[in-house]
Design an enzyme around this catalytic site. Structure first.
Site, PDB file in Angstrom:
ATOM      1  N   ARG A  55     -29.136  14.469   4.787  1.00  0.00           N
ATOM      2  CA  ARG A  55     -30.579  14.073   4.263  1.00  0.00           C
ATOM      3  C   ARG A  55     -30.589  14.519   2.861  1.00  0.00           C
ATOM      4  NH1 ARG A  55     -31.080  14.857   9.498  1.00  0.00           N
ATOM      5  NH2 ARG A  55     -32.872  14.584  10.737  1.00  0.00           N
ATOM      6  N   ARG A  93     -24.098   2.046  20.436  1.00  0.00           N
ATOM      7  CA  ARG A  93     -25.395   3.032  20.459  1.00  0.00           C
ATOM      8  C   ARG A  93     -26.624   2.353  20.361  1.00  0.00           C
ATOM      9  NH1 ARG A  93     -24.200   8.590  17.779  1.00  0.00           N
ATOM     10  NH2 ARG A  93     -25.897   9.059  18.901  1.00  0.00           N
ATOM     11  N   SER A 121     -36.809  12.622  19.221  1.00  0.00           N
ATOM     12  CA  SER A 121     -35.353  12.516  18.686  1.00  0.00           C
ATOM     13  C   SER A 121     -35.964  12.528  17.212  1.00  0.00           C
ATOM     14  CB  SER A 121     -35.178  10.913  18.832  1.00  0.00           C
ATOM     15  OG  SER A 121     -34.429  10.512  17.880  1.00  0.00           O
ATOM     16  N   GLN A 133     -33.890  11.538  14.791  1.00  0.00           N
ATOM     17  CA  GLN A 133     -33.460  10.286  14.032  1.00  0.00           C
ATOM     18  C   GLN A 133     -34.501   9.255  13.953  1.00  0.00           C
ATOM     19  OE1 GLN A 133     -29.625   9.162  15.619  1.00  0.00           O
ATOM     20  NE2 GLN A 133     -28.710  11.087  15.027  1.00  0.00           N
ATOM     21  N   ASP A 179     -26.853  19.163  20.837  1.00  0.00           N
ATOM     22  CA  ASP A 179     -25.503  18.937  20.438  1.00  0.00           C
ATOM     23  C   ASP A 179     -24.612  20.063  20.744  1.00  0.00           C
ATOM     24  OD1 ASP A 179     -26.195  16.634  19.284  1.00  0.00           O
ATOM     25  OD2 ASP A 179     -26.317  17.485  17.164  1.00  0.00           O
ATOM     26  N   ARG A 232     -22.007  11.860  26.896  1.00  0.00           N
ATOM     27  CA  ARG A 232     -21.435  13.099  27.182  1.00  0.00           C
ATOM     28  C   ARG A 232     -21.612  13.858  28.473  1.00  0.00           C
ATOM     29  NH1 ARG A 232     -23.242  15.444  20.995  1.00  0.00           N
ATOM     30  NH2 ARG A 232     -21.399  14.648  19.981  1.00  0.00           N
ATOM     31  N   ARG A 256     -17.533  16.482  19.236  1.00  0.00           N
ATOM     32  CA  ARG A 256     -17.774  17.721  19.984  1.00  0.00           C
ATOM     33  C   ARG A 256     -17.171  17.872  21.274  1.00  0.00           C
ATOM     34  NH1 ARG A 256     -21.160  19.419  16.184  1.00  0.00           N
ATOM     35  NH2 ARG A 256     -22.650  17.744  15.490  1.00  0.00           N
TER      36      ARG A 256
HETATM   37  C1  S3P Z   1     -29.641  14.459  14.248  1.00  0.00           C
HETATM   38  C2  S3P Z   1     -30.376  14.327  15.456  1.00  0.00           C
HETATM   39  C3  S3P Z   1     -30.094  14.448  16.802  1.00  0.00           C
HETATM   40  C4  S3P Z   1     -28.433  15.082  16.814  1.00  0.00           C
HETATM   41  C5  S3P Z   1     -27.676  14.330  15.923  1.00  0.00           C
HETATM   42  C6  S3P Z   1     -28.221  14.660  14.644  1.00  0.00           C
HETATM   43  C7  S3P Z   1     -30.014  14.439  12.957  1.00  0.00           C
HETATM   44  O1  S3P Z   1     -30.004  13.160  17.424  1.00  0.00           O
HETATM   45  O2  S3P Z   1     -28.124  14.852  18.423  1.00  0.00           O
HETATM   46  O3  S3P Z   1     -26.375  15.031  16.139  1.00  0.00           O
HETATM   47  O4  S3P Z   1     -29.518  14.834  12.016  1.00  0.00           O
HETATM   48  O5  S3P Z   1     -31.350  14.024  12.769  1.00  0.00           O
HETATM   49  P1  S3P Z   1     -31.587  12.358  18.052  1.00  0.00           P
HETATM   50  O6  S3P Z   1     -32.443  12.594  16.847  1.00  0.00           O
HETATM   51  O7  S3P Z   1     -31.020  11.285  18.472  1.00  0.00           O
HETATM   52  O8  S3P Z   1     -31.783  13.226  19.386  1.00  0.00           O
END
Ligand code: S3P
Length: 428
Positions: free
Chosen positions: A25, A119, A165, A167, A315, A346, A388
């Site tokens: 970020r 993905r 999420s 993300q 994670d 996982r 991981r």
């Molecule tokens: C992350 C959000 C998580 C996490 C990933 C990093 C991020 O994923 O598992 O390793 O930096 O926003 P999701 O938001 O898809 O759950």
């Protein structure tokens, strides 16, 4: 095939590498900022370096003298890239960068390695299309390579995300910088909030109301700041568990991020009877940080991990599964179907490997159960190309009777290039 046969207790002090989420970020927001940002303690792992390279290809002037990263932000509008942007293994890069590219009036293509290309991207493509961007991908727009034809301005959105999420949430908030209309994301359970926090540091108006996040009037990033990235709790987790399960261990992990959306593993360690303490809590660059001291813990007990805590430790589940093998009783992990679409599936990776090592484990659609107090025999496992998973089973070798053979450990460079040397440093 890598033969892991680490033995000895863990002693001493270590600062694990910096946080991956915040490092990504810092480059992204620093690039679309009107000002200069210096990033201290940036994580130089493969994933974050892919983000850095992508923004250089998008026309941002970024200097890296090996110690600091200096970003001369070019404001919100970037340059059309001359080639396909390769995000390697990084889900965070492809999903967050897509949000920024959705608001650029040009054409771009994003791809990644063979794992990333499997993905799901529909989780971001669907809301970005509502906002007016054109997003194409394999299998009807679901998988990378993604083609993005952005639009400016974008439409607003009031999005009820079906997933917790960060993300997805971050992608929409970043796209939301390219409209003046209402932008609101509501999650079913709160996910990590680094994007919201950092946008505020850059001067953007962000409002958080329970599970909803909205953008306010000012959506211009304008700051001359230094960002000091704390150590990653997801990397610290491997050594926290190692110290808890290896007799005689006592370690201190420095500067670890303690943002409450990330500390689910500490709650679980407490419930499982891990002996640890947090020293010197403080705030650095808008994030809570502290040092964590962990001792060998001989009386571990099983627990149930489900519901709202899952996004707070998503994670860390691979390494928690190693902890669970040493606990009295059945550790049950449920409501964690998201694990199936991480760097590997996982749930499958953990269950397959634990079974190979002689552990009593049973798979569910959305988790698994581990029957603990098991001896770990040793044997062959696979990382499934997942950093991981590789690190978790390297840690398992500390307590296995025979060596653990892992097919590929190069993937560790995704988040923690010096993992093996740091492990050796702590072993006595
Ligand atoms: C992350 C959000 C998580 C996490 C990933 C990093 C991020 O994923 O598992 O390793 O930096 O926003 P999701 O938001 O898809 O759950």
């Amino acid at each position: 095939m890598y033969e892991a046969k680490f033995k000895g207790s863990l002693k001493g002090t270590l600062r694990v590498p910096s946080d991956k989420s915040i490092s990504h970020r810092s480059i992204m927001l620093g690039s679309i900022n009107e000002g200069e940002v210096v990033v201290k303690n940036f994580l130089r792992s493969k994933d974050c370096l892919n983000t850095l390279k992508a923004f250089k290809e998008l026309g941002v002037d970024i200097e890296d003298d090996g110690s600091f990263i200096k970003i001369h932000g070019r404001g919100k509008f970037l340059k059309e890239p001359f080639d396909v942007l390769d995000m390697g293994n990084s889900g965070t890069s492809i999903r967050l960068v897509s949000g920024i590219l959705a608001g650029q009036p040009f054409y771009s293509v994003l791809t990644g390695d063979k794992y990333l290309r499997k993905r799901p991207m529909d989780r971001i493509a669907v809301p970005l299309r509502v906002m007016g961007a054109t997003i194409l991908g394999r299998d009807n727009g679901k998988y990378p390579p993604l083609t993005i034809v952005g639009k400016n301005p974008l439409n607003g959105i009031d999005y009820k995300s079906p997933k917790a999420s960060a993300q997805v949430k971050s992608c929409i908030l970043l796209a939301g910088l390219f409209t003046d209309e209402k932008v609101k994301v509501t999650e079913p359970v709160k996910s990590r909030d680094h994007t919201e926090r950092m946008l505020k540091v850059f001067g953007v108006d962000v409002e958080v109301d329970g599970l909803s996040v909205s953008l306010g009037k000012n959506r211009v990033l304008k700051a001359d700041i230094e960002i000091d990235v704390p150590a990653d709790i997801s990397s610290a987790a491997f050594f926290m568990v190692a110290a808890a399960i290896v007799p005689g261990s006592e370690i201190v992990l420095k500067d670890v991020i303690l943002n409450p959306t990330r500390t689910g593993i500490l709650d679980v360690m407490e419930k499982m009877g891990v002996n640890f303490e947090i020293i010197d809590r403080r705030v650095v660059s808008g994030e809570e940080v502290g040092d964590i001291k962990v001792f060998y813990s001989s009386e571990l007990k099983a627990t149930l991990i489900s519901g709202d805590i899952i996004p707070r430790l998503i994670d860390e589940i691979p390494i928690i599964s190693i902890l669970a093998t040493q606990a009295e009783g059945e550790t049950v992990i449920k409501n964690a179907a998201e694990l199936r679409v991480k760097e590997s599936d996982r749930i499958k990776s953990i269950v397959f490997n634990l079974k190979n090592l002689g552990i009593n484990v049973e798979e569910f659609d959305d988790g698994f159960v581990i029957r603990g107090k098991s001896r770990i025999a040793g044997g062959k496992v696979s990382s499934f190309g997942d950093h991981r998973i590789a690190m978790s089973f390297l840690i398992a070798s500390l307590i296995s009777e025979d060596s653990i053979y892992i097919d590929d450990i190069y993937c560790i460079a995704t988040s923690y290039p010096n993992f093996l040397s740091d492990l050796k440093l702590l072993l006595r």
